[in-house]
Design an enzyme around this catalytic site. Structure first.
Site, PDB file in Angstrom:
ATOM      1  N   HIS A 144      17.777   8.176 -13.541  1.00  0.00           N
ATOM      2  CA  HIS A 144      17.437   6.883 -12.735  1.00  0.00           C
ATOM      3  C   HIS A 144      16.090   6.762 -12.625  1.00  0.00           C
ATOM      4  O   HIS A 144      15.474   7.689 -11.657  1.00  0.00           O
ATOM      5  CB  HIS A 144      18.299   6.702 -11.587  1.00  0.00           C
ATOM      6  CG  HIS A 144      19.719   6.541 -11.786  1.00  0.00           C
ATOM      7  ND1 HIS A 144      20.541   8.030 -12.114  1.00  0.00           N
ATOM      8  CD2 HIS A 144      20.536   5.587 -12.033  1.00  0.00           C
ATOM      9  CE1 HIS A 144      21.787   7.651 -11.995  1.00  0.00           C
ATOM     10  NE2 HIS A 144      22.009   6.457 -12.207  1.00  0.00           N
ATOM     11  N   LYS A 171      22.800   9.696 -19.777  1.00  0.00           N
ATOM     12  CA  LYS A 171      22.940   8.337 -19.238  1.00  0.00           C
ATOM     13  C   LYS A 171      21.504   8.375 -18.644  1.00  0.00           C
ATOM     14  O   LYS A 171      20.899   9.105 -18.010  1.00  0.00           O
ATOM     15  CB  LYS A 171      23.705   8.436 -17.845  1.00  0.00           C
ATOM     16  CG  LYS A 171      23.346   7.021 -17.031  1.00  0.00           C
ATOM     17  CD  LYS A 171      24.333   6.895 -15.730  1.00  0.00           C
ATOM     18  CE  LYS A 171      23.893   5.618 -14.938  1.00  0.00           C
ATOM     19  NZ  LYS A 171      24.766   5.334 -13.877  1.00  0.00           N
ATOM     20  N   LYS A 315       8.116 -24.643 -22.701  1.00  0.00           N
ATOM     21  CA  LYS A 315       8.253 -25.498 -23.670  1.00  0.00           C
ATOM     22  C   LYS A 315       7.260 -25.447 -24.631  1.00  0.00           C
ATOM     23  O   LYS A 315       7.150 -25.408 -25.712  1.00  0.00           O
ATOM     24  CB  LYS A 315       8.584 -26.902 -23.444  1.00  0.00           C
ATOM     25  CG  LYS A 315      10.191 -26.893 -22.701  1.00  0.00           C
ATOM     26  CD  LYS A 315      10.452 -28.238 -22.404  1.00  0.00           C
ATOM     27  CE  LYS A 315      11.665 -28.415 -21.414  1.00  0.00           C
ATOM     28  NZ  LYS A 315      13.045 -28.116 -22.393  1.00  0.00           N
ATOM     29  N   ASP A 353      15.094 -32.546 -26.230  1.00  0.00           N
ATOM     30  CA  ASP A 353      15.213 -33.103 -24.871  1.00  0.00           C
ATOM     31  C   ASP A 353      15.023 -34.578 -25.071  1.00  0.00           C
ATOM     32  O   ASP A 353      16.074 -35.146 -24.269  1.00  0.00           O
ATOM     33  CB  ASP A 353      13.891 -32.567 -24.274  1.00  0.00           C
ATOM     34  CG  ASP A 353      14.473 -31.113 -23.696  1.00  0.00           C
ATOM     35  OD1 ASP A 353      15.442 -30.752 -23.720  1.00  0.00           O
ATOM     36  OD2 ASP A 353      13.181 -30.573 -23.164  1.00  0.00           O
TER      37      ASP A 353
END
Length: 534
Positions: A144, A171, A315, A353
């Site tokens: 980890h 893992k 956007k 939109d």
């Protein structure tokens, strides 16, 4: 880096949840402070649809190894993964290391299906058992990293190191500082020749937990309740199964999502995933917390990453990343939708939109008995003063749509210069947001808010004083979380008709679902789904 579709790993655990496209297991961590509490959580995990449970021994108060493990393992209705995580690897255990490892050995002897051993002590652990372990049990050796995500090469070397310990399953869990970090784990999963669990922690790592099913991770983790996580960024079991249709994600699943920052509030995944499922379309739609659109687009460039919706504040950045742009989006200068051409891989931008918002505003005006001409054939916006708050991507779309319908457009923005640039493009007038409080040249005006002021979680805010609303006959707010913003509440109290951002949201969703899937949208299903999730 190109992310390509890969064959998925197979699992030795038989699943009985019906037809599915992957073999990735959903594991629910149980973190009760007592054995009885854990057993209740295990039963809940089974009811929710998890495949196995991770029994976190480090959370149990007054842990009695033999008695507690025997009860938990023997009485669990699901296969068990036993973890006894120490503080130095992000867990709760602070006691003697030898006692911790002895508890894991005991768990193997008592019939656990999996145990988790940290890489730091894996060689010591294997030496202590001298190759003796029940055939049934599989040892997961884990690493980890709570600081970052290393390079793909470093992760690959780490996987080789873990594999060399004798691990049955590798893992690797790292921390996502940017959404592009996930691509490195996907790349390693794609190349792994051993059973591997690869996940990223944190909100920007959410996509690794959902797309684990696409890239072949042996296990993903889902919580029983929202917020009760054993590692940062875990979704719930329910969200994995019901929101993201996890069982139906496969190697060839097409990836879509909404690009924004922030993005956790977005209801788009609920709508699009429900629509995809209803159409039996092999696609997934994810919330994409993106810092740099260009970095995201350059990283996720495989043919399977095919379609994106764009929201605040990206956007205009999305516009700059397009290979081709639809004429309407070109005129607006911002996109709300991007689609990858399956033939040449080029990205084309659209702006839908303004279609949704203007249609909703026109419907609201007609509801007031205001029509564009004597026979009602013209737009009720024609000739009307139309005030647009905000000059970003959504503001550009609304200003452009208003101009198309013949409105007299006024752009109000925090920065006058940006307001002036947009106003000039649509032949309108520019003012600052501060000036808007005293702007009332006539009655019967229409107001549209495209700023983020009032969006969850800052729902107590509004972009315009209440007393300034009395000159408007209709107020539209592009924000849809919450549905009733402070602006709309005060507008209604001031006598104006209100139009919800949900209407713009729904109308553009209908268009985008069809663009993404090639299948007409089930409009009623999408409306009902939004109603259930707001």
């Amino acid at each position: 880096m190109t992310l390509s579709s890969i064959p998925l790993a197979t699992s030795d655990l038989q699943i009985s949840h019906g037809a599915r496209r992957n073999s990735t297991l959903i594991c629910a961590p149980v973190m009760g402070e007592s054995v009885d509490q854990m057993l209740r959580q295990v039963r809940q995990a089974k009811e929710l649809g998890a495949d196995l449970v991770e029994i976190r021994l480090d959370y149990i108060k007054n842990f009695s190894p033999r008695q507690d493990l025997e009860t938990l393992i023997k009485r669990s209705p699901l296969p068990t993964l036993v973890t006894y995580r120490p503080k130095w690897e992000g867990g709760e255990y602070e006691g003697d290391e030898n006692k911790r490892q002895q508890a894991l050995i005991l768990a193997m002897e008592l019939g656990a299906d999996y145990i988790d051993v940290e890489l730091k002590v894996a060689n010591d652990f294997y030496s202590s058992i001298q190759g003796k372990k029940p055939e049934k049990v599989k040892i997961i050796v884990s690493s980890h990293n709570y600081e970052n995500t290393p390079s793909a090469e470093e992760i690959g070397n780490l996987v080789a190191t873990i594999q060399a310990t004798g691990a049955d399953i590798v893992k690797v869990a790292t921390t996502a500082l940017d959404i592009t970090d996930n691509a490195r784990i996907f790349q390693v999963l794609a190349r792994s020749q051993v059973p591997m669990i690869g996940l990223l922690m944190g909100e920007k790592g959410l996509i690794s937990r959902v797309l684990s099913a696409k890239y072949g991770s042996y296990v993903t983790f889902g919580t029983l309740e929202a917020g009760e996580v054993s590692a940062p960024g875990q979704p719930t079991v329910t969200d994995l199964l019901e929101l993201y249709n996890f069982r139906q994600i496969g190697a060839n699943t097409k990836v879509h999502g909404v690009i924004g920052n922030p993005i956790g509030h977005s209801k788009s995944p609920h709508l699009y995933n429900a629509a995809f499922k209803a159409n039996n379309f092999n696609g997934i739609y994810l919330p994409l917390l993106v810092d740099s659109v260009a970095n995201f687009i350059n990283t996720y460039n495989s043919p399977d990453w095919v379609g994106y919706s764009y929201t605040i504040p990206h956007k205009e950045a999305g516009f700059k990343c397009c290979d081709e742009i639809d004429p309407n989006a070109l005129a607006i200068g911002a996109i709300s939708c991007m689609i990858r051409n399956p033939t040449d891989g080029k990205l084309k931008g659209y702006n839908v939109d303004y279609l949704g918002a203007i249609a909703a505003i026109e419907e609201g005006l007609r509801g007031l008995g205001l029509n564009g001409s004597s026979n009602g054939s013209g737009s009720p916006l024609a000739g009307r003063l139309f005030v647009v708050m905000g000059a970003g991507g959504a503001g550009k779309a609304l200003a452009y749509g208003g101009k198309q319908k013949g409105a007299r457009v006024v752009v109000a923005n925090r920065s006058f210069d940006k307001a002036k640039i947009l106003a000039d493009k649509v032949g309108g007038e520019a003012i600052t947001l501060a000036e808007l409080a005293n702007f009332h040249p006539e009655d019967g005006m229409v107001l549209a808010n495209t700023t983020s002021v009032g969006m969850k979680p800052r729902t107590d805010q509004t972009p315009i004083p209440k007393e300034a609303l009395k000159n408007y006959c209709l107020v539209f707010d592009a924000i849809y979380t919450p549905k009733w913003t402070r602006l709309l509440t005060e507008a209604q109290e001031s006598g104006a008709a209100v139009v919800f951002g949900t209407e713009m949201f729904l109308n553009q969703a209908f268009v985008q679902v069809e663009k993404f899937s090639g299948i007409p949208a089930n409009k009623q299903l999408i409306r009902d789904t939004l109603a259930r999730n707001t």
